[in-house]
Design an enzyme around this catalytic site. Structure first.
Site, PDB file in Angstrom:
ATOM      1  N   GLU A 190       0.610  -1.183  -0.128  1.00  0.00           N
ATOM      2  CA  GLU A 190       0.070   0.114  -0.036  1.00  0.00           C
ATOM      3  C   GLU A 190       0.908   1.256   0.006  1.00  0.00           C
ATOM      4  O   GLU A 190       0.584   2.281   0.640  1.00  0.00           O
ATOM      5  CB  GLU A 190      -1.028  -0.062   1.239  1.00  0.00           C
ATOM      6  CG  GLU A 190      -1.972  -1.138   1.144  1.00  0.00           C
ATOM      7  CD  GLU A 190      -2.645  -1.436   2.281  1.00  0.00           C
ATOM      8  OE1 GLU A 190      -2.447  -0.740   3.423  1.00  0.00           O
ATOM      9  OE2 GLU A 190      -3.682  -2.100   2.340  1.00  0.00           O
TER      10      GLU A 190
ATOM     11  N   ASP B 215      -0.724  -5.991   9.757  1.00  0.00           N
ATOM     12  CA  ASP B 215      -1.164  -5.409  10.710  1.00  0.00           C
ATOM     13  C   ASP B 215      -1.599  -6.005  12.071  1.00  0.00           C
ATOM     14  O   ASP B 215      -1.477  -7.301  11.951  1.00  0.00           O
ATOM     15  CB  ASP B 215      -2.732  -5.112  10.258  1.00  0.00           C
ATOM     16  CG  ASP B 215      -2.868  -4.393   8.954  1.00  0.00           C
ATOM     17  OD1 ASP B 215      -2.010  -3.553   8.687  1.00  0.00           O
ATOM     18  OD2 ASP B 215      -3.950  -4.180   8.263  1.00  0.00           O
TER      19      ASP B 215
END
Length: 446
Positions: A342, A366
């Protein structure tokens, strides 16, 4: 040993043995020559045995031709170091020296000073004095001093001093290696993530790097016009078919791709991986007439935007991100790339720091969920054990294509414990173990 993929030499470390310049009847300098030079030799040996460049080669260390007691010898040392490509200096001394005359005055070198802790001569006084002089002149320097007093004839380096010298050397090599290299963002901001809003000032002013940008459509252009190495692509695809084990498809049946479509998606992502490597570092084996694309962007780190403009329409970048961040690919063990998912520039940069400091592949994920023992038991009926029970739970790491395959935990060290090896220690057996422990399920399409 593999050579650097990047333009520019690796940084050299220069050792500067400084000394009390007083000569004459009392023979102060003469009495300290051997001890001072021995400190330099010991530091050189320590660094050469324990500090490595990112390509796996041992760091190069040189010593000034003489001890440095006055400004003329400091100038001679600076001249030698400039010609040898020294970016990092470690000044060592067991005694008082004339600080402003003997210090490293080059504003571009990364500096440390080791003052010997002994009672015979005031190495501590010089250390404090010269660090203050560095501050006055706006030249940052790292101070090194041992906790325990040593005898004057003690040629060993105490453990706490060893640790400080190695920490400085590894960090300085990492910093100097980044200088002049590029962060390559492929695409731009991802779903409003602050870390993917690139700050050129951070890279240029703080890290001494440059920022390079290409649109994601460049991937499609190169695929469409055949701007990639056909032989490299065929090798990559054959390896993928042999080594990459598919897994379940969590998509509803009506949204699942056919086997033929999935085959095309693997071909697409294999080309993506090859093209992103070319964007980072160039490729002299591209088709004739593509000399402009052959040179690449001299990127030491980068990121791929992906979501959502790309992933709503094309296969995602999870495979290229994962395999490029790993310590191997279809060509065997090689220095890991750093490609942030990302285009998260800050996480990618943190991964770069750690790769340069450790020589190991890096993972990013994450922190999705904290699971306590009670939560696990409520949902699954399972009573957690071992370290998870001792910590009353665990965290769930998920949702990142940038996780290297090395993080599977299946490779073992000499004691049989799970490890992530320095990339140049990775064997063909390790690669097989990692790939056998990894599956590649189809991504959700919603």
């Amino acid at each position: 040993m593999a050579k650097s993929r990047l333009i520019g030499d690796y940084p050299v470390i220069g050792i500067r043995p400084t000394i009390d310049g007083r000569r004459g009847k009392i023979k102060v300098r003469e009495s300290l020559e051997e001890q001072t030079m021995n400190m330099a030799k010991a530091a050189k040996e320590l660094i050469e045995e324990n500090v490595f460049y990112s390509n796996g080669e041992k760091a190069k260390v040189i010593i000034a031709d003489t001890t440095i007691g006055r400004v003329a010898e400091a100038a001679a040392c600076a001249d030698k170091f400039k010609k040898a490509g020294v970016d990092i200096t470690l000044t060592v001394t067991p005694c008082w020296c004339y600080g402003a005359e003997t210090m490293d005055m080059d504003p571009m070198t990364i500096k440390a000073v080791w003052g010997f802790n002994g009672t015979e001569r005031p190495g501590a006084v010089y250390l404090a004095s010269v660090l203050a002089t560095h501050s006055q002149k706006g030249l940052p320097a790292f101070g090194i001093y041992g906790q325990e007093v040593q005898d004057a004839d003690d040629t060993t380096i105490p453990e706490d001093v060893r640790e400080k010298i190695l920490r400085f050397s590894r960090a300085a090599v990492a910093v100097a290696t980044m200088r002049g290299k590029s962060y390559l963002q492929i695409g731009s901001v991802t779903m409003g993530i602050g870390g993917s809003i690139i700050s050129p000032e951070f890279f240029e002013e703080y890290l001494g790097m440059r920022v390079e940008s290409v649109d994601e459509v460049e991937i499609i252009r190169r695929m469409t016009e055949g701007i990639y190495s056909r032989s490299e692509y065929k090798k990559a695809l054959a390896w993928i078919k042999e080594k990459c084990k598919p897994d379940f498809d969590k998509n509803p049946v009506e949204m699942q791709r056919t086997p033929a479509q999935k085959e095309k998606d693997w071909e697409f992502t294999a080309k993506m991986a090859c093209i992103i490597k070319d964007l980072f570092n160039g490729n002299k084996n591209l088709p004739k007439g593509r000399e402009e694309e052959m040179v690449g962007h001299n990127a030491i780190v980068g990121g791929f935007q992906g979501q959502r403009q790309w992933t709503d329409f094309y296969p995602n970048c999870d495979f290229p991100e994962s395999i490029l961040n790993s310590s191997f690919d279809w060509n065997g063990a090689r220095e890991p790339y750093i490609l942030g998912t990302e285009n998260d520039t800050l996480n990618a940069t943190s991964m770069l720091f750690m790769k340069l400091l450790t020589g190991r592949a890096q993972m990013f994920a994450d922190v999705r969920t904290y699971w306590s023992g009670n939560a696990v038991k409520r949902v699954t009926g399972y009573e957690i054990e071992g370290k998870a029970k001792e910590a009353d739970g665990f965290i769930h790491l998920i949702n990142s294509g940038a996780c290297c395959v090395d993080a599977c935990g299946e490779v073992k060290n000499e004691n049989g414990n799970p490890t992530m090896k320095k990339w140049w220690e990775v064997t063909d057996k390790d690669i097989d173990v990692m790939m056998n422990a990894t599956t590649w399920p189809y991504a959700p399409r919603q």
